[in-house]
Design a protein around this motif. Structure first.
Motif, mmCIF file in Angstrom:
data_model
loop_
_atom_site.group_PDB
_atom_site.id
_atom_site.type_symbol
_atom_site.label_atom_id
_atom_site.label_comp_id
_atom_site.label_asym_id
_atom_site.label_seq_id
_atom_site.Cartn_x
_atom_site.Cartn_y
_atom_site.Cartn_z
ATOM 1 N N THR A 44 6.848 -3.198 -5.933
ATOM 2 C CA THR A 44 6.322 -3.062 -4.432
ATOM 3 C C THR A 44 5.105 -2.247 -4.194
ATOM 4 O OG1 THR A 44 7.841 -1.243 -4.006
ATOM 5 C CG2 THR A 44 8.549 -3.548 -3.453
ATOM 6 N N LYS A 45 4.548 -1.817 -5.576
ATOM 7 C CA LYS A 45 3.327 -0.832 -5.509
ATOM 8 C C LYS A 45 3.769 0.252 -4.669
ATOM 9 C CE LYS A 45 -0.039 -4.332 -6.288
ATOM 10 N NZ LYS A 45 -1.512 -4.903 -5.740
ATOM 11 N N ASP A 46 4.926 1.102 -5.062
ATOM 12 C CA ASP A 46 5.409 2.305 -4.688
ATOM 13 C C ASP A 46 5.603 2.047 -2.963
ATOM 14 O OD1 ASP A 46 6.347 4.610 -4.823
ATOM 15 O OD2 ASP A 46 4.393 5.855 -4.255
ATOM 16 N N PHE A 47 6.378 0.811 -2.775
ATOM 17 C CA PHE A 47 6.723 0.498 -1.418
ATOM 18 C C PHE A 47 5.661 0.698 -0.433
ATOM 19 C CE2 PHE A 47 10.669 1.942 -3.650
ATOM 20 C CZ PHE A 47 11.274 0.935 -3.671
ATOM 21 N N SER A 48 4.490 0.002 -0.822
ATOM 22 C CA SER A 48 3.324 0.021 -0.038
ATOM 23 C C SER A 48 3.553 -0.387 1.428
ATOM 24 C CB SER A 48 2.233 -0.480 -0.596
ATOM 25 O OG SER A 48 1.020 -0.578 0.013
ATOM 26 N N PRO A 49 3.093 -0.056 2.310
ATOM 27 C CA PRO A 49 3.014 -0.563 3.772
ATOM 28 C C PRO A 49 2.427 -1.912 3.794
ATOM 29 C CG PRO A 49 2.291 1.867 3.979
ATOM 30 C CD PRO A 49 2.256 1.577 2.453
ATOM 31 N N THR A 50 1.337 -2.249 2.901
ATOM 32 C CA THR A 50 0.807 -3.729 2.918
ATOM 33 C C THR A 50 1.805 -4.507 2.371
ATOM 34 O OG1 THR A 50 -0.095 -3.003 0.600
ATOM 35 C CG2 THR A 50 -1.651 -2.375 2.628
ATOM 36 N N ASN A 51 2.756 -4.347 1.762
ATOM 37 C CA ASN A 51 4.132 -5.008 1.267
ATOM 38 C C ASN A 51 5.168 -5.209 2.174
ATOM 39 O OD1 ASN A 51 2.580 -6.019 -1.185
ATOM 40 N ND2 ASN A 51 2.895 -4.269 -2.331
ATOM 41 N N LYS A 52 5.141 -4.276 3.298
ATOM 42 C CA LYS A 52 6.317 -4.447 4.016
ATOM 43 C C LYS A 52 6.274 -5.834 5.089
ATOM 44 C CE LYS A 52 8.625 -1.282 7.095
ATOM 45 N NZ LYS A 52 8.406 0.040 7.815
ATOM 46 N N ILE A 53 7.410 -6.454 4.849
ATOM 47 C CA ILE A 53 7.365 -7.788 5.644
ATOM 48 C C ILE A 53 8.469 -7.485 6.701
ATOM 49 C CG2 ILE A 53 6.544 -8.993 3.642
ATOM 50 C CD1 ILE A 53 9.121 -9.594 2.768
ATOM 51 N N GLY A 54 9.132 -6.654 6.847
ATOM 52 C CA GLY A 54 10.376 -6.652 7.706
ATOM 53 C C GLY A 54 10.804 -5.288 8.085
ATOM 54 N N GLU A 55 11.611 -5.229 9.052
ATOM 55 C CA GLU A 55 12.162 -3.901 9.284
ATOM 56 C C GLU A 55 13.172 -4.269 10.332
ATOM 57 O OE1 GLU A 55 11.187 0.844 10.251
ATOM 58 O OE2 GLU A 55 9.492 -0.558 10.623
ATOM 59 N N GLY A 56 14.229 -3.832 10.131
ATOM 60 C CA GLY A 56 15.695 -3.845 10.891
ATOM 61 C C GLY A 56 16.459 -2.673 11.057
ATOM 62 N N GLY A 57 17.403 -2.751 11.747
ATOM 63 C CA GLY A 57 18.477 -1.468 11.913
ATOM 64 C C GLY A 57 18.893 -0.903 10.734
ATOM 65 N N GLY A 59 16.958 -0.818 7.755
ATOM 66 C CA GLY A 59 16.035 -0.348 6.717
ATOM 67 C C GLY A 59 14.818 -1.344 6.783
ATOM 68 N N SER A 60 14.177 -1.420 5.595
ATOM 69 C CA SER A 60 12.497 -2.174 5.744
ATOM 70 C C SER A 60 13.035 -3.110 4.449
ATOM 71 C CB SER A 60 11.473 -1.005 5.504
ATOM 72 O OG SER A 60 11.317 -0.180 6.600
ATOM 73 N N VAL A 61 12.034 -4.017 4.468
ATOM 74 C CA VAL A 61 11.935 -5.137 3.546
ATOM 75 C C VAL A 61 10.618 -5.050 3.071
ATOM 76 C CG1 VAL A 61 12.341 -7.437 2.872
ATOM 77 C CG2 VAL A 61 13.826 -6.327 4.812
ATOM 78 N N TYR A 62 10.465 -5.252 1.748
ATOM 79 C CA TYR A 62 8.986 -5.106 0.974
ATOM 80 C C TYR A 62 9.091 -6.493 0.200
ATOM 81 C CZ TYR A 62 8.752 -0.403 2.352
ATOM 82 O OH TYR A 62 8.997 0.879 3.159
ATOM 83 N N LYS A 63 7.824 -7.211 0.159
ATOM 84 C CA LYS A 63 7.654 -8.063 -0.901
ATOM 85 C C LYS A 63 7.129 -7.455 -2.016
ATOM 86 C CE LYS A 63 3.529 -10.385 -0.511
ATOM 87 N NZ LYS A 63 2.445 -11.197 0.041
ATOM 88 N N GLY A 64 7.679 -7.960 -3.172
ATOM 89 C CA GLY A 64 7.512 -7.261 -4.783
ATOM 90 C C GLY A 64 7.290 -8.480 -5.604
ATOM 91 N N LYS A 65 6.559 -8.216 -6.871
ATOM 92 C CA LYS A 65 6.626 -8.929 -7.755
ATOM 93 C C LYS A 65 7.465 -8.026 -8.972
ATOM 94 C CE LYS A 65 3.351 -11.636 -10.843
ATOM 95 N NZ LYS A 65 1.836 -11.990 -10.941
ATOM 96 N N LYS A 75 14.963 -5.453 -0.190
ATOM 97 C CA LYS A 75 15.572 -4.902 1.036
ATOM 98 C C LYS A 75 16.119 -3.380 0.905
ATOM 99 C CE LYS A 75 19.037 -5.722 4.671
ATOM 100 N NZ LYS A 75 20.224 -6.870 5.002
ATOM 101 N N VAL A 76 15.281 -2.488 1.500
ATOM 102 C CA VAL A 76 15.758 -1.088 1.248
ATOM 103 C C VAL A 76 16.532 -0.623 2.275
ATOM 104 C CG1 VAL A 76 14.612 1.247 0.732
ATOM 105 C CG2 VAL A 76 13.446 -0.766 -0.027
#
Length: 391
Positions: A44-57, A59-65, A75-76
């Motif tokens: 996720t490139k250190d859980f970069s905000p640019t890779n963040k694709i969602g947020e819920g109650g 935690g957050s979800v990131y796109k990653g390779k 999903k963190v």
């Protein structure tokens, strides 16, 4: 599948003990990859905000390779979430050993230290809540053919959970934000954090009420006894949303049109269902099929849960294998009645929850039973139920 009930009831003394218990539980699951936190940081490139694709109650979800080249939705879980471990274990328990074209695929998880991370296959076209019902800019054209494909796909996925998996699974949070779309717009049911397993000798499970206002079956909310019929009710609401292209609740509309299910029933009684079809289709749809889908939605949401068809029957109705013209449709359990009689609004205090996230949970706190409206008002409702006993 591994049973985690023993873990939920313990009052552990330290984070070390909790981690050890969690590791023990996860060790019994064979069909899941354990990722290191470092692997997922790199993905996720250190859980970069640019890779963040969602947020819920939770935690957050990131796109990653991933290092194997696969794109993933990571999903963190938030460390502040009191229900995080419960949700985490439930999702793993439910979907680690099941696979279906219309269910999200769990690649694995990370349980290092205090980190609780789920790794899913990445779905390019977000959720129905974000795209079809989001009201924002979306470059996806939901043709009538695409909508029928989505309706039938979700029904097949739910029928698989209800009738083919052993033990049977009740999802408990079927809604537009939990229906994700891949590159071909094939629907995938996601977010199994609220799911319940049904033992072979049981038809219902008693539990605290959790879910999303507008999709919540009234009988489940009142008695706290969840059956597959509660999922069927939720699907019925979702089906009507897909055909009409609007959220189940919208306070910006005139009072008589604010609740979609109530409006559908009114138009059904007046034989004017076609007036509810999404105008974005510009008349390019099968009128007979659209009316059939609306009627199926009403059959699924009938107030008497015993009258609701099974999901395998719903699939056959949607595909035209079963004729519904001879079916008697009774009044649905209406959201307006539910709100008037059983729900106390706390909207002035509530923090609006965005429907833009594609991997969020429908309930932030099972103990407080916080239920979220899927309509434009985004108000949080607190349900006061006579049923307070936990499993």
């Amino acid at each position: 599948m591994t049973c985690f009930s023993c873990l939920f009831g313990r009052n552990l003394d330290s984070a070390t003990q909790r981690t050890a218990e969690l590791d023990d539980e996860l060790s019994g699951i064979l069909n899941i990859t354990l990722y290191t936190h470092r692997e997922l940081r790199i993905a996720t490139k250190d859980f970069s905000p640019t890779n963040k694709i969602g947020e819920g109650g939770f935690g957050s979800v990131y796109k990653g390779k991933l290092k194997n080249g696969h794109m993933a939705a990571i999903k963190v879980l938030s460390t502040e979430s009191r229900q995080g471990v419960r949700e985490f274990l439930t999702e793993i328990q439910v979907i680690s050993e099941i696979e279906h074209e219309n269910l999200v695929k769990l690649y694995g998880c990370c349980v290092e230290g205090n980190h609780r991370i789920l790794v899913y296959n990445y779905l390019e076209n977000n959720s129905l809540a974000k795209t079809l019902l989001g009201g924002g800019h979306c470059n996806i054209h939901f043709s009538w053919r695409t909508r029928t494909k989505i309706c039938i796909g979700v029904a097949r996925g739910l029928a698989y959970l209800h009738e083919e998996v052993r033990p049977h699974i009740i999802h408990r949070d079927i809604k537009a934000s939990n229906i994700l779309l891949d590159k071909d717009l094939t629907p995938k049911i996601s977010d199994f954090g609220l799911a319940k397993l049904i033992p072979p000798n049981m038809t219902q499970v008693s539990t605290r009420v959790a879910g999303t206002i507008g999709y919540l079956a009234p009988e489940y909310a009142v008695r706290g006894q969840v059956t597959r019929r509660a999922d069927i009710y939720s699907f019925g609401v979702l089906l009507i949303e897909i055909v009409s292209g609007r959220c189940n609740t919208n306070s910006r509309l005139p009072v008589e049109e604010q609740y979609l299910l109530e409006r559908t029933w009114q138009l059904y009684e007046r034989r004017e269902l076609l007036g509810l079809v999404d105008t974005a289709l510009n008349g390019n749809f099968d009128a007979q099929q659209a009316c059939r889908f609306f009627k199926i939605g009403l059959l699924c949401t009938q107030e008497d849960q015993k009258l609701r068809p099974s999901m395998s029957t719903v699939v056959k109705m949607l595909t035209g294998e079963i004729d519904i013209d001879d079916k008697i449709i009774t009044k649905p359990g209406l959201i307006s009645d539910f709100l008037d009689l059983k729900v106390r609004s706390t909207a002035p205090k509530a923090k609006a929850e965005s429907i833009s996230t594609s991997y969020n949970s429908g309930s932030d706190n099972l103990d407080n039973t916080s239920l979220t409206s899927a309509g434009s008002s985004q108000a949080t409702m607190t349900f006061t139920s006579p049923f307070t006993r936990s499993m």
